[in-house]
Design a protein around this motif. Structure first.
Motif, mmCIF file in Angstrom:
data_model
loop_
_atom_site.group_PDB
_atom_site.id
_atom_site.type_symbol
_atom_site.label_atom_id
_atom_site.label_comp_id
_atom_site.label_asym_id
_atom_site.label_seq_id
_atom_site.Cartn_x
_atom_site.Cartn_y
_atom_site.Cartn_z
ATOM 1 N N SER A 55 0.841 -1.216 0.000
ATOM 2 C CA SER A 55 0.000 0.000 0.000
ATOM 3 C C SER A 55 0.864 1.249 0.000
ATOM 4 O O SER A 55 0.589 2.227 -0.728
ATOM 5 C CB SER A 55 -0.909 -0.012 1.238
ATOM 6 O OG SER A 55 -1.787 -1.105 1.196
ATOM 7 N N ALA B 279 1.036 4.039 -2.986
ATOM 8 C CA ALA B 279 0.768 5.466 -2.749
ATOM 9 C C ALA B 279 1.907 6.317 -3.271
ATOM 10 O O ALA B 279 1.699 7.385 -3.861
ATOM 11 C CB ALA B 279 0.556 5.694 -1.250
ATOM 12 N N ARG B 280 3.165 5.839 -3.046
ATOM 13 C CA ARG B 280 4.299 6.610 -3.556
ATOM 14 C C ARG B 280 4.279 6.652 -5.079
ATOM 15 O O ARG B 280 4.534 7.697 -5.704
ATOM 16 C CB ARG B 280 5.602 5.957 -3.058
ATOM 17 C CG ARG B 280 5.823 6.089 -1.564
ATOM 18 C CD ARG B 280 7.260 5.709 -1.228
ATOM 19 N NE ARG B 280 7.454 5.510 0.191
ATOM 20 C CZ ARG B 280 7.431 4.346 0.804
ATOM 21 N NH1 ARG B 280 7.220 3.245 0.089
ATOM 22 N NH2 ARG B 280 7.620 4.271 2.106
ATOM 23 N N ASP C 180 1.661 6.357 -7.039
ATOM 24 C CA ASP C 180 0.531 7.189 -7.499
ATOM 25 C C ASP C 180 0.868 8.664 -7.413
ATOM 26 O O ASP C 180 0.484 9.464 -8.291
ATOM 27 C CB ASP C 180 -0.717 6.867 -6.652
ATOM 28 C CG ASP C 180 -1.957 7.571 -7.176
ATOM 29 O OD1 ASP C 180 -2.283 7.357 -8.358
ATOM 30 O OD2 ASP C 180 -2.563 8.337 -6.404
#
Length: 406
Positions: free
Chosen positions: A340, A344-345, A347
């Motif tokens: 996750s 996130a990084r 994205d």
């Protein structure tokens, strides 16, 4: 006229009188080498004084002997002051010593030490050369005189310790001229014909002159070269010869040599009886050991409650399984969290996110991202990528910094 008849005692007494009145013999210094030395329990000293050609019996009474500052020894060269007289009972003249002074070491002892040092330097006496004496020899070879008391003593000892012993005698002279060659020949004879398992070289006690054949090099080398183990039993306990040093084993006396050559039959029988007893007890002992071991096994928890061991094992396995499952769940959760965070990084770094905020991406006619006005010129066909599509454009002007160029 009838000649006077004298008794033996008269003759000895007359001769003693003649010697007593002789001015030279009444007080004389005599030089020689001590041999056959003996200190009597009474304190008197008895010995023989020798030189290369003759010998002279000597006695020193206790009163004079107690004043000596040293103990005389065989082979010692001395100067003796005393008087010559006759011992009437035996008709023997002798030197009655009053004073003894040391005069160096005798020639025979010096020769003994020279030969001993020479052979020792060659390694003839090294322990590594010594052969072990067989425990129970089948045959014993003896080198000694066939008429002396020595062979009788050896036979008595052997038959007492181990009856029916196989003994082979090599008779030879054990003193006098030529004795050393005969002794060496006996050793070589036993070796050449392999007639025995051990050799005994034996002789009774005597002076250094009597024992000298055993100090000859020919005997020492024959003994050292013997393939059959040799026991040297020469002289008394205090006598040492070159033969003793060259032999595989030295015995203090001939009788002791016989004792060292064979074990005592009675002791062997006792040992065999002890061994037989232990052998008879082995089954009983082993049975007791097995019974004790079986008792311990039967008394163990496994045999008393066998299912409890299985139950305990099952609980242990279940505990380890639960711990393993918990560790696996924790590892899976850690992996999910890591994925996750990584998503996130990624994205946040996506170009689409940037375009969604109102930015566009300019591409050159070749499709490369335009990062500088230096790569664009007027009239170029370029493409602008927005969040929801592309715009095809033609460059009308290029401005560098704040300056406008047509």
């Amino acid at each position: 006229m009838m000649q006077q008849i004298l008794s033996v005692s008269d003759i000895n007494k007359y001769i003693k009188g003649l010697l007593s009145y002789d001015s030279i013999l009444s007080s004389v210094w005599v030089q020689g080498e001590i041999s056959n030395y003996k200190r009597h329990y009474s304190g008197h000293l008895y010995f023989t004084l020798k030189d290369a050609g003759s010998s002279l019996k000597c006695v020193m009474f206790k009163t004079s002997a107690d004043r000596l500052l040293f103990e005389p020894e065989n082979g010692m060269r001395v100067l003796i002051r005393g008087s010559i007289s006759v011992f009437e009972r035996d008709g023997v003249y002798q030197l009655y010593a009053e004073t003894i002074k040391e005069d160096g070491t005798g020639e025979m002892y010096a020769a003994f030490e020279r030969l001993k040092g020479k052979l020792e330097k060659e390694g003839l006496f090294d322990k590594e050369r010594k052969k072990s004496i067989p425990f129970m020899p089948r045959s014993i070879g003896v080198i000694t005189s066939e008429t002396g008391a020595v062979i009788r003593d050896i036979l008595n000892v052997l038959t007492r310790r181990f009856y029916n012993i196989n003994l082979k005698l090599y008779p030879c002279a054990v003193q006098g001229e030529g004795a050393s060659a005969k002794i060496a020949a006996g050793v070589e004879f036993f070796n050449r014909h392999r007639l025995c398992d051990v050799i005994i070289i034996a002789r009774g006690g005597g002076s250094i002159e009597d024992l000298w054949p055993f100090n000859e090099e020919i005997v020492a080398r024959a003994v050292a070269d013997s393939n059959i183990p040799v026991i040297s039993g020469v002289g008394h306990e205090t006598d040492f010869t070159i033969c003793d040093f060259a032999a595989d084993l030295r015995a203090p006396t001939p009788s002791a040599a016989a004792e060292l050559a064979v074990p005592e039959m009675s002791e062997i029988k006792r040992s065999l009886e002890r061994i037989s007893e232990r052998i008879r007890n082995i089954p009983k002992t082993n049975l007791e050991i097995k019974r004790t071991g079986l008792g311990r096994i039967l008394a163990s928890p496994f045999f008393k409650k066998p299912y409890s061991v299985i139950s305990d094992g099952r609980l242990t396995v279940e505990k380890y399984a639960e711990e393993l499952e918990e560790e696996i769940r924790e590892d899976i959760q850690r992996c999910k969290n890591d994925i996750s965070l990584s998503a996130a990084r990624l994205d946040g770094l996506s170009p689409l996110k940037i375009l969604a905020r109102g930015y566009g991406a300019v591409r050159s006619p070749s499709g490369d991202i335009v990062g500088s006005v230096e790569s664009i010129k007027k009239g170029d066909e370029i493409s602008v990528s927005l969040r929801d599509g592309n715009i095809e454009c033609t460059v009308n002007n290029v401005f560098r910094g704040d300056t406008k160029n047509d």
